[in-house]
Write a protein that holds these residues in place. Structure first.
Motif, PDB file in Angstrom:
ATOM      1  N   ASP A  28       0.834  -1.177   0.000  1.00 32.75           N
ATOM      2  CA  ASP A  28       0.000   0.000   0.000  1.00 32.75           C
ATOM      3  C   ASP A  28       0.887   1.253   0.000  1.00 32.75           C
ATOM      4  OD1 ASP A  28      -2.117   1.661   0.387  1.00 32.75           O
ATOM      5  OD2 ASP A  28      -2.098   1.426   2.580  1.00 32.75           O
ATOM      6  N   ASP A  29       0.850   2.030  -1.092  1.00 34.69           N
ATOM      7  CA  ASP A  29       1.563   3.312  -1.173  1.00 34.69           C
ATOM      8  C   ASP A  29       3.035   3.199  -0.726  1.00 34.69           C
ATOM      9  OD1 ASP A  29       1.954   6.018  -1.495  1.00 34.69           O
ATOM     10  OD2 ASP A  29       1.288   6.504   0.537  1.00 34.69           O
ATOM     11  N   PRO A  30       3.814   2.304  -1.365  1.00 30.26           N
ATOM     12  CA  PRO A  30       5.154   2.025  -0.843  1.00 30.26           C
ATOM     13  C   PRO A  30       6.193   3.109  -1.143  1.00 30.26           C
ATOM     14  CG  PRO A  30       4.760   0.752  -2.825  1.00 30.26           C
ATOM     15  CD  PRO A  30       3.483   1.491  -2.553  1.00 30.26           C
TER      16      PRO A  30
ATOM     17  N   ALA B 250      15.508  -3.350   6.821  1.00 31.53           N
ATOM     18  CA  ALA B 250      14.155  -3.734   7.242  1.00 31.53           C
ATOM     19  C   ALA B 250      14.078  -3.886   8.768  1.00 31.53           C
ATOM     20  CB  ALA B 250      13.762  -5.049   6.558  1.00 31.53           C
ATOM     21  N   LEU B 251      15.099  -4.527   9.349  1.00 31.57           N
ATOM     22  CA  LEU B 251      15.083  -4.756  10.802  1.00 31.57           C
ATOM     23  C   LEU B 251      15.123  -3.421  11.546  1.00 31.57           C
ATOM     24  CD1 LEU B 251      17.600  -7.766  11.059  1.00 31.57           C
ATOM     25  CD2 LEU B 251      15.095  -7.852  10.865  1.00 31.57           C
ATOM     26  N   LYS B 252      15.979  -2.516  11.081  1.00 27.04           N
ATOM     27  CA  LYS B 252      16.076  -1.222  11.747  1.00 27.04           C
ATOM     28  C   LYS B 252      14.801  -0.400  11.536  1.00 27.04           C
ATOM     29  CE  LYS B 252      21.017  -0.264  11.802  1.00 27.04           C
ATOM     30  NZ  LYS B 252      21.973   0.743  11.298  1.00 27.04           N
ATOM     31  N   ALA B 253      14.209  -0.551  10.352  1.00 29.24           N
ATOM     32  CA  ALA B 253      12.967   0.182  10.087  1.00 29.24           C
ATOM     33  C   ALA B 253      11.864  -0.283  11.041  1.00 29.24           C
ATOM     34  CB  ALA B 253      12.534  -0.020   8.630  1.00 29.24           C
ATOM     35  N   ALA B 254      11.793  -1.613  11.267  1.00 32.35           N
ATOM     36  CA  ALA B 254      10.765  -2.138  12.177  1.00 32.35           C
ATOM     37  C   ALA B 254      10.979  -1.581  13.587  1.00 32.35           C
ATOM     38  CB  ALA B 254      10.809  -3.665  12.191  1.00 32.35           C
ATOM     39  N   ARG B 255      12.228  -1.595  14.017  1.00 33.02           N
ATOM     40  CA  ARG B 255      12.555  -1.059  15.351  1.00 33.02           C
ATOM     41  C   ARG B 255      12.164   0.425  15.442  1.00 33.02           C
ATOM     42  NH1 ARG B 255      13.301  -0.555  20.605  1.00 33.02           N
ATOM     43  NH2 ARG B 255      15.091   0.689  21.210  1.00 33.02           N
ATOM     44  N   THR B 256      12.531   1.184  14.427  1.00 31.24           N
ATOM     45  CA  THR B 256      12.265   2.625  14.446  1.00 31.24           C
ATOM     46  C   THR B 256      10.765   2.906  14.418  1.00 31.24           C
ATOM     47  OG1 THR B 256      14.353   2.965  13.301  1.00 31.24           O
ATOM     48  CG2 THR B 256      12.819   4.820  13.303  1.00 31.24           C
ATOM     49  N   PHE B 257      10.022   2.082  13.663  1.00 32.67           N
ATOM     50  CA  PHE B 257       8.563   2.236  13.597  1.00 32.67           C
ATOM     51  C   PHE B 257       7.964   2.135  14.998  1.00 32.67           C
ATOM     52  CE2 PHE B 257       4.381   0.227  13.399  1.00 32.67           C
ATOM     53  CZ  PHE B 257       3.686   1.075  12.514  1.00 32.67           C
TER      54      PHE B 257
ATOM     55  N   PRO C 128       2.833  -7.130   2.515  1.00 38.84           N
ATOM     56  CA  PRO C 128       3.721  -6.956   3.672  1.00 38.84           C
ATOM     57  C   PRO C 128       3.828  -5.496   4.109  1.00 38.84           C
ATOM     58  CG  PRO C 128       4.984  -7.462   1.685  1.00 38.84           C
ATOM     59  CD  PRO C 128       3.542  -7.513   1.294  1.00 38.84           C
ATOM     60  N   ASP C 129       4.257  -5.307   5.343  1.00 38.47           N
ATOM     61  CA  ASP C 129       4.524  -3.945   5.832  1.00 38.47           C
ATOM     62  C   ASP C 129       5.878  -3.466   5.317  1.00 38.47           C
ATOM     63  OD1 ASP C 129       2.206  -3.676   7.676  1.00 38.47           O
ATOM     64  OD2 ASP C 129       3.144  -5.436   8.595  1.00 38.47           O
ATOM     65  N   ILE C 130       6.802  -4.422   5.210  1.00 42.36           N
ATOM     66  CA  ILE C 130       8.153  -4.120   4.741  1.00 42.36           C
ATOM     67  C   ILE C 130       8.556  -5.257   3.805  1.00 42.36           C
ATOM     68  CG2 ILE C 130      10.563  -3.764   5.442  1.00 42.36           C
ATOM     69  CD1 ILE C 130       9.547  -2.828   8.178  1.00 42.36           C
ATOM     70  N   MET C 131       9.266  -4.919   2.742  1.00 41.18           N
ATOM     71  CA  MET C 131       9.690  -5.957   1.805  1.00 41.18           C
ATOM     72  C   MET C 131      11.168  -5.764   1.485  1.00 41.18           C
ATOM     73  SD  MET C 131       8.332  -6.670  -2.026  1.00 41.18           S
ATOM     74  CE  MET C 131       6.733  -7.285  -1.674  1.00 41.18           C
ATOM     75  N   THR C 132      11.897  -6.868   1.341  1.00 41.88           N
ATOM     76  CA  THR C 132      13.299  -6.783   0.950  1.00 41.88           C
ATOM     77  C   THR C 132      13.500  -7.467  -0.393  1.00 41.88           C
ATOM     78  OG1 THR C 132      13.729  -8.768   2.263  1.00 41.88           O
ATOM     79  CG2 THR C 132      14.199  -6.659   3.291  1.00 41.88           C
TER      80      THR C 132
ATOM     81  N   PHE D 145       9.033   0.112   2.157  1.00 39.75           N
ATOM     82  CA  PHE D 145       8.159   0.308   3.315  1.00 39.75           C
ATOM     83  C   PHE D 145       6.752   0.595   2.813  1.00 39.75           C
ATOM     84  CE2 PHE D 145      12.208   2.719   4.275  1.00 39.75           C
ATOM     85  CZ  PHE D 145      12.836   1.656   4.894  1.00 39.75           C
ATOM     86  N   SER D 146       5.756   0.060   3.499  1.00 36.61           N
ATOM     87  CA  SER D 146       4.382   0.458   3.174  1.00 36.61           C
ATOM     88  C   SER D 146       4.241   1.947   3.506  1.00 36.61           C
ATOM     89  CB  SER D 146       3.385  -0.357   3.998  1.00 36.61           C
ATOM     90  OG  SER D 146       3.488   0.035   5.360  1.00 36.61           O
ATOM     91  N   GLY D 147       3.205   2.577   2.954  1.00 36.50           N
ATOM     92  CA  GLY D 147       3.002   4.004   3.186  1.00 36.50           C
ATOM     93  C   GLY D 147       2.944   4.338   4.673  1.00 36.50           C
ATOM     94  N   ARG D 148       2.266   3.462   5.433  1.00 35.42           N
ATOM     95  CA  ARG D 148       2.125   3.701   6.884  1.00 35.42           C
ATOM     96  C   ARG D 148       3.492   3.673   7.562  1.00 35.42           C
ATOM     97  NH1 ARG D 148       0.518  -0.188  11.579  1.00 35.42           N
ATOM     98  NH2 ARG D 148       1.290  -1.797  10.194  1.00 35.42           N
ATOM     99  N   VAL D 149       4.313   2.679   7.210  1.00 32.11           N
ATOM    100  CA  VAL D 149       5.631   2.569   7.832  1.00 32.11           C
ATOM    101  C   VAL D 149       6.511   3.745   7.385  1.00 32.11           C
ATOM    102  CG1 VAL D 149       7.734   1.156   7.974  1.00 32.11           C
ATOM    103  CG2 VAL D 149       5.480   0.065   8.087  1.00 32.11           C
ATOM    104  N   ALA D 150       6.483   4.039   6.070  1.00 36.14           N
ATOM    105  CA  ALA D 150       7.329   5.124   5.551  1.00 36.14           C
ATOM    106  C   ALA D 150       6.980   6.447   6.232  1.00 36.14           C
ATOM    107  CB  ALA D 150       7.161   5.244   4.040  1.00 36.14           C
ATOM    108  N   ALA D 151       5.686   6.721   6.369  1.00 40.68           N
ATOM    109  CA  ALA D 151       5.268   8.001   6.969  1.00 40.68           C
ATOM    110  C   ALA D 151       5.765   8.091   8.415  1.00 40.68           C
ATOM    111  CB  ALA D 151       3.751   8.123   6.908  1.00 40.68           C
ATOM    112  N   THR D 152       5.684   6.955   9.125  1.00 42.83           N
ATOM    113  CA  THR D 152       6.130   6.953  10.528  1.00 42.83           C
ATOM    114  C   THR D 152       7.640   7.180  10.618  1.00 42.83           C
ATOM    115  OG1 THR D 152       4.365   5.376  10.949  1.00 42.83           O
ATOM    116  CG2 THR D 152       6.007   5.624  12.680  1.00 42.83           C
ATOM    117  N   LEU D 153       8.396   6.527   9.719  1.00 47.09           N
ATOM    118  CA  LEU D 153       9.855   6.702   9.733  1.00 47.09           C
ATOM    119  C   LEU D 153      10.225   8.142   9.382  1.00 47.09           C
ATOM    120  CD1 LEU D 153      11.164   3.481   7.882  1.00 47.09           C
ATOM    121  CD2 LEU D 153      10.762   3.812  10.309  1.00 47.09           C
ATOM    122  N   GLU D 154       9.508   8.707   8.409  1.00 42.09           N
ATOM    123  CA  GLU D 154       9.810  10.086   8.000  1.00 42.09           C
ATOM    124  C   GLU D 154       9.572  11.058   9.151  1.00 42.09           C
ATOM    125  OE1 GLU D 154       8.921   9.609   3.245  1.00 42.09           O
ATOM    126  OE2 GLU D 154       7.333  10.272   4.596  1.00 42.09           O
TER     127      GLU D 154
END
Ligand code: PLP
Length: 434
Positions: free
Chosen positions: A87-89, A104-111, A259-263, A280-289
């Motif tokens: 969704d909106d990656p 991906a692992l760091k993105a999940a942690r940061t999310f 997926p929420d995150i894809m490698t 990153f999905s749009g939701r994850v990307a927006a949160t990381l940003e």
């Protein structure tokens, strides 16, 4: 005195590659039955891709990703994002699969940090999986032989059984296997504490660890339900299954997995440039940003890598290679089953699209693996090479460091004649084992 630390000895010296074929300096020709290590999806020496890379090198070969934007990167991001089952990656290009997984692992942690859940640090992986050789990626991987020397540095990840129907751990197999695996995941989450789990990482269809193992049809649905119930991110590792390899753009699509995150890596550049991507999905990307993502590599967002990746996607489109992988994959599966599946040492032939594996066993009735000292997958690979066929060996699929298989996955441009040659040569190589 040796000056190059090589990964193997006794190898032929390569001279040229074209399409599905490699030639060594002695003039021997090899059919590339595994696209290297399931990498060269569009085939070797595609002049459209090499020209695009050359043009970019002539214009700008390198800028630091924090110094400049570039059209090449923007265009690649938009094109790749349009293909992803997300969704909106938003995509984060890196240099290879392990870097993509670390990202991906760091993105999940940061999310989770951004969502005020700092205790969510544990990532759950699966037995028989492979996510890379860097320490974070190795920790979530389930291949014993690769982990063993580094065990003192590993051990943060959770672990559940791998998915391999041929050796399914569900006592009621083949009934309710998806639910059995979902229960195993739920139990591991409970053991760790649901509030401590950040993500679940898995290959949508198995790679070299399990040998192209296709999960039960309901597996991904029930497993993702468990994850979303507990606020756990799903990371789909498509390093091997992406870019048409399994007959769809991404393996996730076979299961309607979003997926929420894809490698990704390997087929992303088809080997023309070292390239991996984390999406990153749009939701994850927006949160990381919003929070800021503390991460980066000198060679991430590489301009030449982006141009190579874009040229490869265009070739997949122009040559309709994803559709072709589905079609040729069916033919390859049929031919393998008809020609090698009855060999006394072949326990299982499995796969999807142009991602296949042959598992070797010493006893077909009991599925007993060979002792590792027999080096069966290495010996079959050597024998295949002597017949002009390259396959990709792997061990460990039977657990406890045992289990032998070879991966079969020619470039998606493979012709019907070349598929015939591949299966014929594989059968000849197997014949040497009686
Ligand atoms: N993930 C999967 C599924 C892989 O198959 C691999 C490599 O084989 C990796 C990650 C690691 O990729 P790399 O070797 O590019 O670091």
């Amino acid at each position: 005195m040796r000056s190059l630390f090589t990964r193997a000895t006794g190898l032929p010296t390569v001279q040229r590659a074209e399409g599905c074929w490699l030639t060594d300096t002695l003039g021997n020709r090899y059919l590339d039955g595994a696209s290297g290590a399931l990498v060269v999806n569009i085939g070797h020496n595609d002049s459209r891709v090499t020209s695009a890379i050359r043009r970019q090198l002539d214009a700008v070969s390198y800028v630091h990703p924090t110094a400049f934007n570039s059209d090449g990167l923007e265009e690649y991001g938009a094109l790749l994002a349009s293909r992803l089952p997300m969704d909106d990656p938003a995509v984060y290009p890196v240099s290879g699969g392990s870097e993509a997984v670390e990202t991906a692992l760091k993105a999940a942690r940061t999310f989770h940090l951004a969502n005020d859940e700092p205790e969510r640090t544990v990532v759950i992986g699966r037995d028989l999986s492979y996510h890379g050789n860097s320490i974070g990626a190795l920790d979530v991987s389930g291949r014993h032989s690769l982990r063993e020397p580094y065990l003192p540095w590993l051990g943060r990840a959770g672990r559940i059984p791998g998915v391999l129907e041929y050796r399914c751990p569900n006592p009621r197999h083949p009934d309710n296997c998806g639910a059995w695996h979902a229960d195993a995941l739920a139990a591991e989450i409970e053991r760790i504490g649901p509030e401590r789990v950040a993500a679940f990482i898995a290959e949508p269809i198995g790679g070299a660890g399990s040998g192209a193992a296709v999960p039960p049809p309901d597996y991904w649905k029930v497993v993702t339900e468990v994850c979303s119930r507990h606020g756990i991110l799903v990371i789909a590792d498509e390093v091997m299954t992406g870019f048409g390899r399994t007959g769809k753009w991404f393996g996730s699509e076979h299961f309607e997995l979003q997926p929420d995150i894809m490698t990704m890596a390997k087929g992303a550049s088809s080997g023309y440039w070292p390239l991996g991507v984390c999406a990153f999905s749009g939701r994850v990307a927006a949160t990381l940003e919003e929070r800021g993502f503390v991460h980066g590599f000198t060679f991430s967002h590489h301009l030449v890598g982006a141009v190579a990746g874009r040229a490869v996607i265009k070739r997949l489109d122009e040559l309709r290679l994803v559709e072709r992988a589905e079609d040729r994959g069916r033919a390859l599966g049929d031919a393998l089953r008809a020609t090698v599946a009855d060999h006394p040492f072949v326990g299982d032939v499995r796969g999807l699209g142009l991602l296949w594996a042959i598992e070797l066993v010493s006893d077909r009735d009991t599925k007993r693996p060979f002792p590792p000292s027999e080096r069966m997958s290495a010996r079959l690979t050597e024998s295949a090479r002597s017949h002009g066929l390259l396959v990709y060996p792997s061990t460990g699929c039977a657990g406890d460091g045992t289990g032998d298989l070879v991966m079969i996955g020619p470039p998606l441009i493979v012709s019907v004649d070349e598929l015939g040659m591949l299966v014929e040569r594989l059968a000849l190589a197997l014949e040497e084992f009686g």
